[in-house]
Design an enzyme around this catalytic site. Structure first.
Site, short mmCIF file in Angstrom:
data_model
loop_
_atom_site.label_atom_id
_atom_site.label_comp_id
_atom_site.label_asym_id
_atom_site.label_seq_id
_atom_site.Cartn_x
_atom_site.Cartn_y
_atom_site.Cartn_z
N HIS A 62 18.09 13.59 -9.88
CA HIS A 62 18.02 13.22 -8.47
C HIS A 62 18.70 11.89 -8.16
O HIS A 62 18.79 11.00 -9.03
CB HIS A 62 16.56 13.12 -8.02
CG HIS A 62 15.80 14.39 -8.19
ND1 HIS A 62 14.43 14.44 -8.32
CD2 HIS A 62 16.22 15.68 -8.30
CE1 HIS A 62 14.05 15.69 -8.48
NE2 HIS A 62 15.10 16.47 -8.47
N LYS A 72 16.39 2.15 -9.49
CA LYS A 72 15.04 2.49 -9.98
C LYS A 72 14.74 1.73 -11.25
O LYS A 72 15.61 1.53 -12.09
CB LYS A 72 14.95 3.99 -10.28
CG LYS A 72 15.24 4.87 -9.07
CD LYS A 72 15.42 6.32 -9.45
CE LYS A 72 15.82 7.12 -8.22
NZ LYS A 72 16.23 8.49 -8.55
C1 LIG Z 1 10.69 11.06 -4.44
C2 LIG Z 1 9.67 11.16 -3.35
C3 LIG Z 1 9.06 12.35 -3.03
N1 LIG Z 1 8.14 12.40 -2.02
C4 LIG Z 1 7.49 13.68 -1.74
C5 LIG Z 1 8.46 14.79 -1.39
C6 LIG Z 1 7.79 16.03 -1.96
O1 LIG Z 1 6.92 16.58 -0.98
C7 LIG Z 1 6.95 15.51 -3.12
C8 LIG Z 1 7.57 15.78 -4.47
O2 LIG Z 1 8.91 15.31 -4.42
P1 LIG Z 1 9.93 15.71 -5.57
O3 LIG Z 1 9.72 17.14 -5.95
O4 LIG Z 1 11.30 15.28 -5.12
O5 LIG Z 1 9.41 14.79 -6.76
P2 LIG Z 1 10.17 14.60 -8.16
O6 LIG Z 1 10.78 15.88 -8.61
O7 LIG Z 1 9.24 13.89 -9.04
O8 LIG Z 1 11.36 13.62 -7.76
C9 LIG Z 1 11.61 12.42 -8.44
O9 LIG Z 1 12.14 12.76 -9.66
C10 LIG Z 1 13.19 12.03 -10.24
C11 LIG Z 1 12.85 11.80 -11.68
C12 LIG Z 1 13.59 10.80 -9.59
O10 LIG Z 1 14.23 9.93 -10.18
C13 LIG Z 1 13.36 10.64 -8.15
O11 LIG Z 1 12.86 9.34 -7.92
C14 LIG Z 1 12.47 11.60 -7.51
O12 LIG Z 1 13.35 12.46 -6.80
O13 LIG Z 1 6.83 14.09 -2.92
C15 LIG Z 1 7.78 11.29 -1.29
O14 LIG Z 1 6.94 11.36 -0.38
N2 LIG Z 1 8.38 10.08 -1.59
C16 LIG Z 1 9.31 9.98 -2.58
O15 LIG Z 1 9.82 8.86 -2.83
#
Ligand SMILES: Cc1cn([C@H]2C[C@H](O)[C@@H](COP(=O)(O)OP(=O)(O)O[C@H]3O[C@H](C)C(=O)[C@H](O)[C@H]3O)O2)c(=O)[nH]c1=O
Length: 181
Positions: A62, A72
């Site tokens: 991401h 980060k």
């Molecule tokens: C990243 C983020 C997500 N969210 C919400 C959006 C979704 O409803 C939920 C899960 O999000 P996501 O599936 O994108 O989470 P990860 O897959 O852990 O994403 C992260 O994974 C990789 C390792 C990364 O480096 C990024 O910082 C980040 O994208 O949290 C938020 O409310 N705030 C945030 O800053």
């Protein structure tokens, strides 16, 4: 606190000073001035925390587009991750190249991922918890990804059958990704 450079310019491994005694340990997990003295001058505005229940979970790759690109600082407080960073700066001599480091509750190392890099990790243990600071707020409109197993990258993930979010199953390959770095 010790800084270790990697083959990707600006991507740094940070070894904090850990003070152990019979009770356990203490460490400063973040110290703005000490980071500034080492040239790591970031204004972190948001702390993130994720739990991945199963080993073999991949989150990533991401990044956020300009003007909401994020630097980060990543660390693990429970379990361990195979942490991957990919250079997606189009004019970089290391464009498309990647590095991987193991971050764990045990080694307490942290990884600095500057703007212009895609970030992802694979959990190496069950119930792994990752904390990371970012210097730009989350912006869904600027949130982008690259397919974890894009053959053009050739990342040596520790699993070939990961647990993925529906979003990460459908990320574009690097050649098709929207990039403005
Ligand atoms: C990243 C983020 C997500 N969210 C919400 C959006 C979704 O409803 C939920 C899960 O999000 P996501 O599936 O994108 O989470 P990860 O897959 O852990 O994403 C992260 O994974 C990789 C390792 C990364 O480096 C990024 O910082 C980040 O994208 O949290 C938020 O409310 N705030 C945030 O800053």
């Amino acid at each position: 606190m010790k800084i270790i450079e990697t083959k990707l310019d600006g991507v740094l491994l940070i070894e904090p000073d850990v003070f152990e005694d019979s009770r356990g340990f203490f460490m400063e997990s973040y110290h703005k001035r000490k980071c500034q003295e080492l040239g790591l001058d970031y204004d972190f505005v948001q702390d993130n925390h994720s739990l991945s229940v199963e080993a073999g979970t991949i989150r990533g790759l991401h990044y956020q587009l300009y003007p909401k690109a994020q630097t980060k600082m990543v660390r693990v407080v429970k379990g361990a991750i195979y942490d991957v960073v990919v250079d997606i700066r189009r004019h970089s001599s290391t464009f498309g190249q990647w590095i991987a480091v193991t971050l764990s509750a045990e080694n307490k190392q942290q990884l600095l991922v500057p703007e212009g890099f895609a970030h992802g990790f694979c959990t190496m243990e069950a119930n792994t918890e990752v904390l990371y600071k970012v210097d730009e707020f989350y912006s869904p409109e600027h949130d982008r990804g690259i397919l974890w197993n894009d053959h053009a990258l050739g990342i040596s993930w520790p699993t070939t059958n990961p647990i993925l979010s529906e979003k990460d199953k459908k990320q574009p390959k690097l050649k098709d990704a929207e990039i403005n770095f």
